[in-house]
Motif scaffolding. Sequence first.
Motif, PDB file in Angstrom:
ATOM      1  N   ILE A   1     -21.258 -15.533  25.726  1.00 41.30           N
ATOM      2  CA  ILE A   1     -22.159 -16.608  26.140  1.00 41.30           C
ATOM      3  C   ILE A   1     -21.564 -17.925  25.680  1.00 41.30           C
ATOM      4  CG2 ILE A   1     -24.458 -17.595  25.798  1.00 41.30           C
ATOM      5  CD1 ILE A   1     -25.485 -14.721  25.404  1.00 41.30           C
ATOM      6  N   LYS A   2     -21.586 -18.885  26.561  1.00 39.32           N
ATOM      7  CA  LYS A   2     -21.015 -20.205  26.287  1.00 39.32           C
ATOM      8  C   LYS A   2     -22.151 -21.220  26.307  1.00 39.32           C
ATOM      9  CE  LYS A   2     -17.527 -23.363  28.276  1.00 39.32           C
ATOM     10  NZ  LYS A   2     -16.569 -23.517  29.408  1.00 39.32           N
ATOM     11  N   PRO A   3     -22.885 -21.367  25.212  1.00 35.92           N
ATOM     12  CA  PRO A   3     -24.019 -22.291  25.207  1.00 35.92           C
ATOM     13  C   PRO A   3     -23.569 -23.722  25.477  1.00 35.92           C
ATOM     14  CG  PRO A   3     -24.066 -20.849  23.288  1.00 35.92           C
ATOM     15  CD  PRO A   3     -22.719 -20.697  23.907  1.00 35.92           C
ATOM     16  N   PRO A   4     -24.147 -24.380  26.459  1.00 30.44           N
ATOM     17  CA  PRO A   4     -23.752 -25.780  26.690  1.00 30.44           C
ATOM     18  C   PRO A   4     -24.044 -26.660  25.480  1.00 30.44           C
ATOM     19  CG  PRO A   4     -25.682 -25.184  28.006  1.00 30.44           C
ATOM     20  CD  PRO A   4     -25.150 -23.911  27.427  1.00 30.44           C
ATOM     21  N   GLU A   5     -25.017 -26.248  24.666  1.00 28.18           N
ATOM     22  CA  GLU A   5     -25.344 -27.020  23.465  1.00 28.18           C
ATOM     23  C   GLU A   5     -24.232 -26.934  22.421  1.00 28.18           C
ATOM     24  OE1 GLU A   5     -28.909 -25.765  25.624  1.00 28.18           O
ATOM     25  OE2 GLU A   5     -27.235 -24.642  24.744  1.00 28.18           O
ATOM     26  N   TRP A   6     -23.326 -25.947  22.585  1.00 29.45           N
ATOM     27  CA  TRP A   6     -22.243 -25.781  21.619  1.00 29.45           C
ATOM     28  C   TRP A   6     -20.959 -26.461  22.061  1.00 29.45           C
ATOM     29  CZ3 TRP A   6     -22.453 -20.102  19.390  1.00 29.45           C
ATOM     30  CH2 TRP A   6     -23.671 -19.940  18.718  1.00 29.45           C
ATOM     31  N   GLU A   7     -21.016 -27.351  22.999  1.00 31.15           N
ATOM     32  CA  GLU A   7     -19.849 -28.196  23.263  1.00 31.15           C
ATOM     33  C   GLU A   7     -19.724 -29.175  22.103  1.00 31.15           C
ATOM     34  OE1 GLU A   7     -18.046 -31.473  26.419  1.00 31.15           O
ATOM     35  OE2 GLU A   7     -19.815 -30.300  26.963  1.00 31.15           O
ATOM     36  N   GLY A   8     -18.526 -29.266  21.551  1.00 27.27           N
ATOM     37  CA  GLY A   8     -18.338 -30.078  20.354  1.00 27.27           C
ATOM     38  C   GLY A   8     -18.551 -29.285  19.080  1.00 27.27           C
ATOM     39  N   VAL A   9     -18.523 -27.939  19.189  1.00 29.79           N
ATOM     40  CA  VAL A   9     -18.761 -27.053  18.051  1.00 29.79           C
ATOM     41  C   VAL A   9     -17.597 -26.082  17.932  1.00 29.79           C
ATOM     42  CG1 VAL A   9     -20.145 -25.047  17.375  1.00 29.79           C
ATOM     43  CG2 VAL A   9     -21.272 -27.201  17.987  1.00 29.79           C
ATOM     44  N   SER A  10     -17.198 -25.749  16.708  1.00 28.26           N
ATOM     45  CA  SER A  10     -16.163 -24.723  16.528  1.00 28.26           C
ATOM     46  C   SER A  10     -16.739 -23.543  15.752  1.00 28.26           C
ATOM     47  CB  SER A  10     -14.928 -25.303  15.841  1.00 28.26           C
ATOM     48  OG  SER A  10     -15.258 -25.958  14.634  1.00 28.26           O
ATOM     49  N   GLU A  11     -16.573 -23.508  14.440  1.00 29.22           N
ATOM     50  CA  GLU A  11     -16.996 -22.353  13.652  1.00 29.22           C
ATOM     51  C   GLU A  11     -18.521 -22.309  13.523  1.00 29.22           C
ATOM     52  OE1 GLU A  11     -14.920 -23.565  10.227  1.00 29.22           O
ATOM     53  OE2 GLU A  11     -12.957 -23.337  11.156  1.00 29.22           O
ATOM     54  N   VAL A  12     -19.109 -21.124  13.771  1.00 29.70           N
ATOM     55  CA  VAL A  12     -20.565 -20.962  13.680  1.00 29.70           C
ATOM     56  C   VAL A  12     -20.885 -19.761  12.799  1.00 29.70           C
ATOM     57  CG1 VAL A  12     -22.719 -20.643  14.933  1.00 29.70           C
ATOM     58  CG2 VAL A  12     -20.850 -21.928  16.003  1.00 29.70           C
ATOM     59  N   ALA A  13     -21.607 -19.996  11.697  1.00 29.08           N
ATOM     60  CA  ALA A  13     -22.099 -18.927  10.827  1.00 29.08           C
ATOM     61  C   ALA A  13     -23.517 -18.569  11.258  1.00 29.08           C
ATOM     62  CB  ALA A  13     -22.086 -19.374   9.370  1.00 29.08           C
ATOM     63  N   LEU A  14     -23.834 -17.265  11.280  1.00 32.87           N
ATOM     64  CA  LEU A  14     -25.113 -16.793  11.800  1.00 32.87           C
ATOM     65  C   LEU A  14     -25.951 -16.113  10.730  1.00 32.87           C
ATOM     66  CD1 LEU A  14     -23.922 -15.072  15.113  1.00 32.87           C
ATOM     67  CD2 LEU A  14     -25.047 -17.311  14.913  1.00 32.87           C
ATOM     68  N   ILE A  15     -27.291 -16.198  10.916  1.00 32.43           N
ATOM     69  CA  ILE A  15     -28.214 -15.400  10.117  1.00 32.43           C
ATOM     70  C   ILE A  15     -29.485 -15.198  10.934  1.00 32.43           C
ATOM     71  CG2 ILE A  15     -29.437 -17.265   8.936  1.00 32.43           C
ATOM     72  CD1 ILE A  15     -29.160 -15.470   6.356  1.00 32.43           C
ATOM     73  N   ARG A  16     -30.180 -14.089  10.683  1.00 30.50           N
ATOM     74  CA  ARG A  16     -31.473 -13.819  11.300  1.00 30.50           C
ATOM     75  C   ARG A  16     -32.559 -14.303  10.334  1.00 30.50           C
ATOM     76  NH1 ARG A  16     -33.192 -12.196  16.424  1.00 30.50           N
ATOM     77  NH2 ARG A  16     -31.511 -10.655  16.519  1.00 30.50           N
ATOM     78  N   ALA A  17     -33.358 -15.291  10.748  1.00 31.47           N
ATOM     79  CA  ALA A  17     -34.412 -15.833   9.902  1.00 31.47           C
ATOM     80  C   ALA A  17     -35.585 -14.854   9.816  1.00 31.47           C
ATOM     81  CB  ALA A  17     -34.886 -17.181  10.436  1.00 31.47           C
ATOM     82  N   LYS A  18     -36.493 -15.095   8.895  1.00 30.31           N
ATOM     83  CA  LYS A  18     -37.621 -14.186   8.668  1.00 30.31           C
ATOM     84  C   LYS A  18     -38.520 -14.094   9.897  1.00 30.31           C
ATOM     85  CE  LYS A  18     -41.116 -12.959   5.248  1.00 30.31           C
ATOM     86  NZ  LYS A  18     -41.760 -13.310   3.948  1.00 30.31           N
ATOM     87  N   ASN A  19     -38.622 -15.175  10.676  1.00 29.62           N
ATOM     88  CA  ASN A  19     -39.479 -15.166  11.862  1.00 29.62           C
ATOM     89  C   ASN A  19     -38.805 -14.541  13.084  1.00 29.62           C
ATOM     90  OD1 ASN A  19     -37.634 -17.140  12.563  1.00 29.62           O
ATOM     91  ND2 ASN A  19     -39.174 -18.575  13.345  1.00 29.62           N
TER      92      ASN A  19
END
Length: 289
Positions: free
Chosen positions: A118-136
């Motif tokens: 998936i290529k989120p258009p909101e991630w233009e201008g973004v490189s490294e992304v760290a992920l986590i699943r929040a409590k909600n």
Amino acid sequence: WTEPKFIHTGADGKPDTGMATSLTYLGDGKVELIAGPLWLSSDYGATWSSLAPTPPASDGKPWYMWDPLLLDTSGKDAKARVLETGYTSVRPPETGPGYQQGYIRASDDMGKTWSESIKPPEWEGVSEVALIRAKNGDLVGACRTDIPLRMKGETLDHYEGLGVSISKDDGKTWSAVSKLYDYGRHHPSFVLMPNGILVMTYVVRKGYVDSPDGFPQFGVEAIVSADNGQTWDLDHRYILHKWIGNRTGPNAWWASCQATSSVLLPDGSILTAFGTGYRSHPNEQNLPA
């Protein structure tokens, strides 16, 4: 600690992997390592085997990785999977923000095969992304952002920043990146506390004043979010460690930090590991870049 050993060596006895950047524990002794392609260990890191070569993004662009995979067991479909973020360059950096693009994809077989990215258009201008699943249930991504437009022509990646993007549909769509720091802070790592508080640690490469004798200062900080990553308490940052570099001039950045890794321990404390440039050559031995 044991003596370090190479993940793999070629016929000449020399290491033949790429630069290793992160580890992900998958359970039952299985560990995945990003070192060029993915490497898998089934014995807690004692031995390693290479998985299939890293496939490109779905649009054919090269896929570069940095941050750990996310072992995701709490998605809406209740199926365990691994999430991986990647990035690529889409235009020359001297054009300003938007020259990098972030991606995300999933694997149901622990990294052997991957879904369409998936290529989120909101991630233009973004490189490294760290992920986590929040409590909600939201997925929260801490994104390294491109050098600001006002610094056009600057190439030192210390001037990249840090923002947050959130997905409420298991990574299919993402919110616009909310910028936390315009420049100088990145390489984040997440911890979810039992009470739902999110803790983010990150590197400070720019933003501290130089020491009285002109050397740059660097650090590692932590911030918290009490609303599943929507907002972060930047007014109450925790300074975990700071240090003075040992070089001035164009190579002063050598004494900075390249990553953080934070984990929640069984007793409720947080362990944060990071590297510094203490072993770089002292200033009087300045070498060409």
